[in-house]
Motif scaffolding. Structure first.
Motif, PDB file in Angstrom:
ATOM      1  N   LYS A  26      -1.331  -5.383  -1.052  1.00 11.54           N
ATOM      2  CA  LYS A  26      -2.394  -4.420  -0.769  1.00 11.54           C
ATOM      3  C   LYS A  26      -3.307  -5.028   0.284  1.00 11.54           C
ATOM      4  O   LYS A  26      -3.973  -6.026   0.010  1.00 11.54           O
ATOM      5  N   LYS A  27      -3.321  -4.468   1.465  1.00 11.89           N
ATOM      6  CA  LYS A  27      -4.122  -4.964   2.586  1.00 11.89           C
ATOM      7  C   LYS A  27      -3.934  -6.466   2.753  1.00 11.89           C
ATOM      8  O   LYS A  27      -2.881  -6.925   3.120  1.00 11.89           O
ATOM      9  N   GLN A  28      -4.941  -7.268   2.448  1.00 10.56           N
ATOM     10  CA  GLN A  28      -4.842  -8.721   2.610  1.00 10.56           C
ATOM     11  C   GLN A  28      -4.806  -9.437   1.261  1.00 10.56           C
ATOM     12  O   GLN A  28      -5.222 -10.586   1.148  1.00 10.56           O
ATOM     13  N   THR A  29      -4.293  -8.764   0.232  1.00 12.35           N
ATOM     14  CA  THR A  29      -4.154  -9.365  -1.095  1.00 12.35           C
ATOM     15  C   THR A  29      -2.723  -9.177  -1.564  1.00 12.35           C
ATOM     16  O   THR A  29      -2.156  -8.106  -1.397  1.00 12.35           O
ATOM     17  N   ILE A  30      -2.149 -10.219  -2.148  1.00 16.57           N
ATOM     18  CA  ILE A  30      -0.795 -10.127  -2.685  1.00 16.57           C
ATOM     19  C   ILE A  30      -0.857 -10.393  -4.191  1.00 16.57           C
ATOM     20  O   ILE A  30      -1.500 -11.340  -4.636  1.00 16.57           O
ATOM     21  N   HIS A  31      -0.244  -9.482  -4.963  1.00 13.47           N
ATOM     22  CA  HIS A  31      -0.182  -9.604  -6.413  1.00 13.47           C
ATOM     23  C   HIS A  31       1.264  -9.895  -6.805  1.00 13.47           C
ATOM     24  O   HIS A  31       2.167  -9.180  -6.386  1.00 13.47           O
ATOM     25  N   VAL A  32       1.470 -10.938  -7.608  1.00 15.88           N
ATOM     26  CA  VAL A  32       2.807 -11.318  -8.066  1.00 15.88           C
ATOM     27  C   VAL A  32       2.765 -11.390  -9.587  1.00 15.88           C
ATOM     28  O   VAL A  32       1.882 -12.049 -10.152  1.00 15.88           O
ATOM     29  N   SER A  33       3.711 -10.699 -10.251  1.00 14.58           N
ATOM     30  CA  SER A  33       3.774 -10.762 -11.712  1.00 14.58           C
ATOM     31  C   SER A  33       5.211 -10.958 -12.142  1.00 14.58           C
ATOM     32  O   SER A  33       6.145 -10.486 -11.491  1.00 14.58           O
ATOM     33  N   GLY A  34       5.369 -11.682 -13.236  1.00 13.44           N
ATOM     34  CA  GLY A  34       6.693 -11.989 -13.748  1.00 13.44           C
ATOM     35  C   GLY A  34       6.640 -12.271 -15.233  1.00 13.44           C
ATOM     36  O   GLY A  34       5.624 -12.010 -15.890  1.00 13.44           O
ATOM     37  N   PRO A  35       7.713 -12.820 -15.791  1.00 16.11           N
ATOM     38  CA  PRO A  35       7.757 -13.045 -17.234  1.00 16.11           C
ATOM     39  C   PRO A  35       6.764 -14.090 -17.753  1.00 16.11           C
ATOM     40  O   PRO A  35       6.408 -14.062 -18.922  1.00 16.11           O
ATOM     41  N   HIS A  36       6.273 -14.989 -16.909  1.00 20.70           N
ATOM     42  CA  HIS A  36       5.373 -16.046 -17.373  1.00 20.70           C
ATOM     43  C   HIS A  36       3.916 -15.800 -17.031  1.00 20.70           C
ATOM     44  O   HIS A  36       3.059 -16.629 -17.346  1.00 20.70           O
ATOM     45  N   GLY A  37       3.601 -14.704 -16.351  1.00 18.36           N
ATOM     46  CA  GLY A  37       2.214 -14.416 -16.035  1.00 18.36           C
ATOM     47  C   GLY A  37       2.085 -13.619 -14.759  1.00 18.36           C
ATOM     48  O   GLY A  37       3.075 -13.223 -14.146  1.00 18.36           O
ATOM     49  N   LYS A  38       0.843 -13.369 -14.373  1.00 20.49           N
ATOM     50  CA  LYS A  38       0.608 -12.680 -13.110  1.00 20.49           C
ATOM     51  C   LYS A  38      -0.560 -13.334 -12.395  1.00 20.49           C
ATOM     52  O   LYS A  38      -1.481 -13.853 -13.012  1.00 20.49           O
ATOM     53  N   THR A  39      -0.473 -13.301 -11.073  1.00 19.93           N
ATOM     54  CA  THR A  39      -1.467 -13.970 -10.251  1.00 19.93           C
ATOM     55  C   THR A  39      -1.638 -13.196  -8.947  1.00 19.93           C
ATOM     56  O   THR A  39      -0.805 -12.359  -8.595  1.00 19.93           O
ATOM     57  N   PHE A  40      -2.721 -13.477  -8.246  1.00 18.68           N
ATOM     58  CA  PHE A  40      -2.949 -12.847  -6.950  1.00 18.68           C
ATOM     59  C   PHE A  40      -3.615 -13.845  -6.025  1.00 18.68           C
ATOM     60  O   PHE A  40      -4.163 -14.856  -6.455  1.00 18.68           O
ATOM     61  N   ARG A  41      -3.553 -13.555  -4.726  1.00 28.86           N
ATOM     62  CA  ARG A  41      -4.166 -14.424  -3.728  1.00 28.86           C
ATOM     63  C   ARG A  41      -4.591 -13.584  -2.534  1.00 28.86           C
ATOM     64  O   ARG A  41      -3.871 -12.701  -2.106  1.00 28.86           O
ATOM     65  N   LYS A  42      -5.770 -13.887  -2.011  1.00 26.14           N
ATOM     66  CA  LYS A  42      -6.224 -13.243  -0.776  1.00 26.14           C
ATOM     67  C   LYS A  42      -5.630 -13.983   0.406  1.00 26.14           C
ATOM     68  O   LYS A  42      -5.516 -15.201   0.381  1.00 26.14           O
ATOM     69  N   ILE A  43      -5.286 -13.245   1.427  1.00 27.31           N
ATOM     70  CA  ILE A  43      -4.643 -13.810   2.604  1.00 27.31           C
ATOM     71  C   ILE A  43      -5.559 -13.607   3.805  1.00 27.31           C
ATOM     72  O   ILE A  43      -6.232 -12.585   3.930  1.00 27.31           O
ATOM     73  N   SER A  44      -5.558 -14.559   4.700  1.00 22.87           N
ATOM     74  CA  SER A  44      -6.391 -14.498   5.902  1.00 22.87           C
ATOM     75  C   SER A  44      -6.007 -13.307   6.770  1.00 22.87           C
ATOM     76  O   SER A  44      -4.863 -12.838   6.762  1.00 22.87           O
ATOM     77  N   ASP A  45      -6.952 -12.818   7.566  1.00 23.93           N
ATOM     78  CA  ASP A  45      -6.692 -11.709   8.479  1.00 23.93           C
ATOM     79  C   ASP A  45      -5.760 -12.113   9.619  1.00 23.93           C
ATOM     80  O   ASP A  45      -5.212 -11.253  10.303  1.00 23.93           O
ATOM     81  N   LEU A  46      -5.589 -13.405   9.846  1.00 23.24           N
ATOM     82  CA  LEU A  46      -4.723 -13.890  10.916  1.00 23.24           C
ATOM     83  C   LEU A  46      -3.241 -13.866  10.526  1.00 23.24           C
ATOM     84  O   LEU A  46      -2.376 -14.097  11.371  1.00 23.24           O
ATOM     85  N   ILE A  47      -2.955 -13.600   9.258  1.00 26.59           N
ATOM     86  CA  ILE A  47      -1.585 -13.612   8.737  1.00 26.59           C
ATOM     87  C   ILE A  47      -1.278 -12.245   8.139  1.00 26.59           C
ATOM     88  O   ILE A  47      -2.123 -11.643   7.478  1.00 26.59           O
ATOM     89  N   SER A  48      -0.064 -11.746   8.363  1.00 26.59           N
ATOM     90  CA  SER A  48       0.365 -10.495   7.714  1.00 26.59           C
ATOM     91  C   SER A  48       1.568 -10.788   6.829  1.00 26.59           C
ATOM     92  O   SER A  48       2.400 -11.634   7.141  1.00 26.59           O
ATOM     93  N   VAL A  49       1.637 -10.068   5.710  1.00 31.59           N
ATOM     94  CA  VAL A  49       2.703 -10.254   4.730  1.00 31.59           C
ATOM     95  C   VAL A  49       3.396  -8.927   4.510  1.00 31.59           C
ATOM     96  O   VAL A  49       2.740  -7.898   4.329  1.00 31.59           O
ATOM     97  N   GLU A  50       4.728  -8.951   4.536  1.00 25.73           N
ATOM     98  CA  GLU A  50       5.522  -7.740   4.309  1.00 25.73           C
ATOM     99  C   GLU A  50       6.528  -8.014   3.206  1.00 25.73           C
ATOM    100  O   GLU A  50       7.149  -9.073   3.169  1.00 25.73           O
ATOM    101  N   PHE A  51       6.706  -7.013   2.315  1.00 24.40           N
ATOM    102  CA  PHE A  51       7.666  -7.141   1.223  1.00 24.40           C
ATOM    103  C   PHE A  51       8.680  -6.012   1.317  1.00 24.40           C
ATOM    104  O   PHE A  51       8.320  -4.838   1.288  1.00 24.40           O
ATOM    105  N   SER A  52       9.964  -6.382   1.451  1.00 26.06           N
ATOM    106  CA  SER A  52      11.037  -5.383   1.465  1.00 26.06           C
ATOM    107  C   SER A  52      12.358  -6.066   1.137  1.00 26.06           C
ATOM    108  O   SER A  52      12.575  -7.225   1.479  1.00 26.06           O
TER     109      SER A  52
END
Length: 178
Positions: free
Chosen positions: A20-46
């Motif tokens: 979501k915008k500059q935040t990435i959320h990751v969840s799995g069987p052992h927990g869930k976590t998120f991290r904010k990402i700098s505006d200088l970096i873009s992340v794509e998931f596919s």
């Protein structure tokens, strides 16, 4: 250009990733976590892969490129497999036990050392002298292990203290008795 940053991150089937915008959320069987990402970096998931790219070609963007990819990779590995750190207590009378969400260490001081266990971290004590620290956040697991080790670092004369598993202490020769 970072060689690490170019590599795509493979996401296992039991892990969900949401960008979501500059935040990435990751969840799995052992927990869930998120991290904010700098505006200088873009992340794509596919296609069960995460790609990290630079927006600018500045020095700071180059520095954050490989770092961001490694942090996201650690998040994916942590929620799917967990991280583990093993400590050993070496010394006469050195003991550890877990009680009521606290780690109680007897390290040769006049009082027991109490360390509260953070949420998301599990500590198992085997044979009263081996501590197994597990959790999905690599940074938190490593920091807790370093904090515990700081209470009684290994000393070079007798080799007593708290050691990481497999660590070898370089021993010094004591005074020569005449």
């Amino acid at each position: 250009m970072s060689r690490i940053g170019k590599l795509p991150i493979k996401v296992p089937s039991n892990v969900q990733v949401e960008v979501k915008k500059q935040t990435i959320h990751v969840s799995g069987p052992h927990g869930k976590t998120f991290r904010k990402i700098s505006d200088l970096i873009s992340v794509e998931f596919s296609d069960n892969k995460i790609l990290v790219t630079k927006v600018d070609n500045t020095r700071i963007a180059n520095q954050l490129y490989g770092l961001t990819r490694t942090l996201i990779n650690n998040m994916v590995i942590g929620v799917s497999e967990k991280f583990e750190n093993i400590l050993q207590l070496q010394g006469v009378g050195y003991r550890a036990q877990v009680k009521d969400g606290n780690l109680i260490l007897n390290l040769g001081y006049s009082h027991p050392v109490l360390i509260s266990i953070p949420q998301g971290i599990e500590i198992k004590v085997e044979k009263n002298v081996v501590l197994i620290i597990t959790g999905f956040d690599k940074e938190l697991v490593g920091q807790l292990a370093a904090t515990i080790r700081h209470k009684r670092p290994p000393e070079p004369y007798k080799g007593k203290g708290i050691l990481y598993k497999g660590e070898i202490i370089k021993r010094k020769v004591g005074k020569s008795g005449k």
